[in-house]
Design a protein around this motif. Structure first.
Motif, PDB file in Angstrom:
ATOM      1  N   ILE A  96    -120.313  25.028 -52.845  1.00  0.00           N
ATOM      2  CA  ILE A  96    -119.425  24.700 -51.363  1.00  0.00           C
ATOM      3  C   ILE A  96    -118.763  23.906 -51.279  1.00  0.00           C
ATOM      4  CG2 ILE A  96    -121.227  26.784 -51.006  1.00  0.00           C
ATOM      5  CD1 ILE A  96    -122.307  24.853 -48.285  1.00  0.00           C
ATOM      6  N   VAL A  97    -119.066  22.429 -51.944  1.00  0.00           N
ATOM      7  CA  VAL A  97    -119.285  21.650 -51.103  1.00  0.00           C
ATOM      8  C   VAL A  97    -117.350  20.915 -51.898  1.00  0.00           C
ATOM      9  CG1 VAL A  97    -119.053  18.690 -50.340  1.00  0.00           C
ATOM     10  CG2 VAL A  97    -120.966  20.515 -50.342  1.00  0.00           C
ATOM     11  N   ALA A 123    -128.492  23.789 -47.638  1.00  0.00           N
ATOM     12  CA  ALA A 123    -127.222  22.972 -47.541  1.00  0.00           C
ATOM     13  C   ALA A 123    -126.492  24.145 -47.144  1.00  0.00           C
ATOM     14  CB  ALA A 123    -127.226  23.384 -48.953  1.00  0.00           C
ATOM     15  N   SER A 124    -126.197  25.665 -46.928  1.00  0.00           N
ATOM     16  CA  SER A 124    -125.180  26.558 -46.894  1.00  0.00           C
ATOM     17  C   SER A 124    -125.199  25.833 -44.813  1.00  0.00           C
ATOM     18  CB  SER A 124    -125.097  27.490 -46.703  1.00  0.00           C
ATOM     19  OG  SER A 124    -124.676  28.304 -46.424  1.00  0.00           O
ATOM     20  N   ASN A 129    -113.936  26.855 -46.856  1.00  0.00           N
ATOM     21  CA  ASN A 129    -114.055  26.279 -46.447  1.00  0.00           C
ATOM     22  C   ASN A 129    -112.357  25.420 -45.834  1.00  0.00           C
ATOM     23  OD1 ASN A 129    -116.636  24.986 -47.269  1.00  0.00           O
ATOM     24  ND2 ASN A 129    -116.138  24.301 -49.127  1.00  0.00           N
ATOM     25  N   ALA A 131    -121.979  21.628 -40.240  1.00  0.00           N
ATOM     26  CA  ALA A 131    -121.356  19.371 -40.569  1.00  0.00           C
ATOM     27  C   ALA A 131    -119.504  20.530 -40.248  1.00  0.00           C
ATOM     28  CB  ALA A 131    -121.775  19.419 -41.446  1.00  0.00           C
ATOM     29  N   LEU A 132    -118.766  20.637 -41.348  1.00  0.00           N
ATOM     30  CA  LEU A 132    -117.653  21.721 -41.149  1.00  0.00           C
ATOM     31  C   LEU A 132    -117.155  21.231 -40.415  1.00  0.00           C
ATOM     32  CD1 LEU A 132    -114.742  21.168 -43.251  1.00  0.00           C
ATOM     33  CD2 LEU A 132    -115.376  23.179 -43.820  1.00  0.00           C
ATOM     34  N   CYS A 163    -126.798  24.939 -54.220  1.00  0.00           N
ATOM     35  CA  CYS A 163    -125.449  25.433 -53.516  1.00  0.00           C
ATOM     36  C   CYS A 163    -124.422  24.625 -53.205  1.00  0.00           C
ATOM     37  CB  CYS A 163    -126.150  26.110 -52.236  1.00  0.00           C
ATOM     38  SG  CYS A 163    -125.436  26.357 -50.287  1.00  0.00           S
ATOM     39  N   ALA A 164    -125.134  22.828 -52.653  1.00  0.00           N
ATOM     40  CA  ALA A 164    -124.336  21.970 -52.119  1.00  0.00           C
ATOM     41  C   ALA A 164    -123.196  21.440 -53.380  1.00  0.00           C
ATOM     42  CB  ALA A 164    -124.796  20.854 -52.240  1.00  0.00           C
ATOM     43  N   THR A 204    -126.189  23.219 -43.532  1.00  0.00           N
ATOM     44  CA  THR A 204    -125.666  21.984 -43.321  1.00  0.00           C
ATOM     45  C   THR A 204    -124.609  21.502 -43.697  1.00  0.00           C
ATOM     46  OG1 THR A 204    -128.264  21.170 -43.892  1.00  0.00           O
ATOM     47  CG2 THR A 204    -126.272  19.587 -44.043  1.00  0.00           C
ATOM     48  N   TRP A 205    -123.996  22.340 -44.059  1.00  0.00           N
ATOM     49  CA  TRP A 205    -122.399  21.999 -44.645  1.00  0.00           C
ATOM     50  C   TRP A 205    -121.351  22.961 -44.001  1.00  0.00           C
ATOM     51  CZ3 TRP A 205    -119.132  19.031 -46.998  1.00  0.00           C
ATOM     52  CH2 TRP A 205    -117.577  20.045 -46.870  1.00  0.00           C
ATOM     53  N   PHE A 206    -121.617  24.191 -43.622  1.00  0.00           N
ATOM     54  CA  PHE A 206    -121.176  24.821 -42.597  1.00  0.00           C
ATOM     55  C   PHE A 206    -120.395  23.991 -41.345  1.00  0.00           C
ATOM     56  CE2 PHE A 206    -121.005  28.543 -45.325  1.00  0.00           C
ATOM     57  CZ  PHE A 206    -118.956  27.616 -46.187  1.00  0.00           C
TER      58      PHE A 206
END
Length: 212
Positions: free
Chosen positions: A30-31, A166-167, A37, A173-174, A26-27, A169-171
Motif C-alpha cells: 500500500i505504500v 499497517a493499513s 492513496n 498518517a497519510l 501490507c506496507a 498506520t499508513w492511511f
C-alpha cells in the motif's frame, strides 16, 4: 506466576513473527502512489471528510484481509469473468477521474478549495468505495496474495492483525498528515500540479487495467 509468564512466552514467539510479516507485507503493497492513496492525500490536503475516508480505507482492508484468511482467495481466482468485468468498470472510473483532474487543472483560478466548494460526505464516501472495490488488483493483492501468505504463517490471524495495523498506520498518517500540507497549497498553482499528478496516476492505472 512465574510458570504463567514462562508458558506465555512460546505463544509470543509464535505470534510475533506472523504479525510482523503481515505488517511488512501490507506496507509493501500500500505504500505506493496509487488511486486510493492519491484520493486520501487530496482529501487530507483539503481537510474534507478526512476521518470517514481514512476509516473507509482501513475498513476495506479489514474486510478483504478477513476474506482472504477465511479462504476466499481461490474463489476469486476461479472467476476470471467477474475479475474482467471489474477491471473494465474500474478502468472506466479511473479514466473519468483522470479527465476530471485534467479539467480542474486547466482552470487553476478555480482550484482554491474555498472557490471549488466542499464535496458532500456522500459523494466522497462513494468515490472512496469505488476506488477501493472497483480495482481488481485489490482482490488479487489483498484477498489472494495476503490470504495465501497468511496461511503460510504459524498464526494466520496474527498475520491478519499485522496487515490491519499497517493499513491503519499508513492511511491515518497519510490522511491526517496531509492536512499539514495545506499552507503549501494556498496557491492555485500548487493544486494545479497536484491535480496533474493525480490525473497521471489515474490514467496510468486505467491503462494498466485495460491491458491486463
Amino acid at each position: 506466576m512465574r510458570w504463567t509468564a514462562c508458558s506465555s512466552l512460546p505463544s509470543v514467539v509464535v505470534v510475533l513473527p506472523s504479525l510482523v510479516a503481515g505488517f511488512l507485507a501490507c506496507a509493501g503493497l500500500i505504500v505506493a502512489i496509487g488511486a486510493q492513496n492519491a484520493f486520501v492525500l487530496r482529501q487530507g490536503i483539503r481537510r474534507e471528510h478526512v476521518a470517514p475516508v481514512v476509516a473507509l480505507c482501513i475498513t476495506g482492508d479489514v474486510v478483504l484481509t478477513a476474506a482472504g484468511i477465511a479462504g476466499l482467495g481461490p474463489l476469486v481466482a476461479a472467476h476470471p469473468a467477474a475479475m474482467t468485468a471489474t477491471r473494465w468498470v474500474g478502468a472506466a472510473f479511473l479514466a473519468w477521474l483522470a479527465v476530471s483532474a485534467v479539467l480542474r487543472a486547466r482552470r487553476p483560478e478555480r482550484l482554491d478549495p474555498a472557490a471549488e466548494g466542499p464535496a458532500t460526505r456522500r459523494a466522497v464516501v462513494a468515490t472512496g468505495l469505488a476506488l477501493t472495490f472497483l480495482n481488481p488488483h485489490v482482490y488479487l493483492d489483498t484477498v489472494v496474495l495476503l490470504g495465501t501468505l497468511a496461511h503460510r504463517q504459524t498464526a494466520a490471524w496474527a498475520f491478519g492483525v499485522g496487515v490491519v495495523l499497517a493499513s491503519a498506520t499508513w492511511f491515518t498518517a497519510l490522511g491526517f498528515g496531509a492536512t499539514r500540507l495545506q499552507p503549501l497549497f494556498a496557491r492555485p498553482r500548487a493544486w494545479q500540479v497536484l491535480d496533474l499528478v493525480v490525473a497521471a496516476v489515474m490514467a496510468t492505472l486505467a491503462v494498466t487495467l485495460v491491458v491486463g
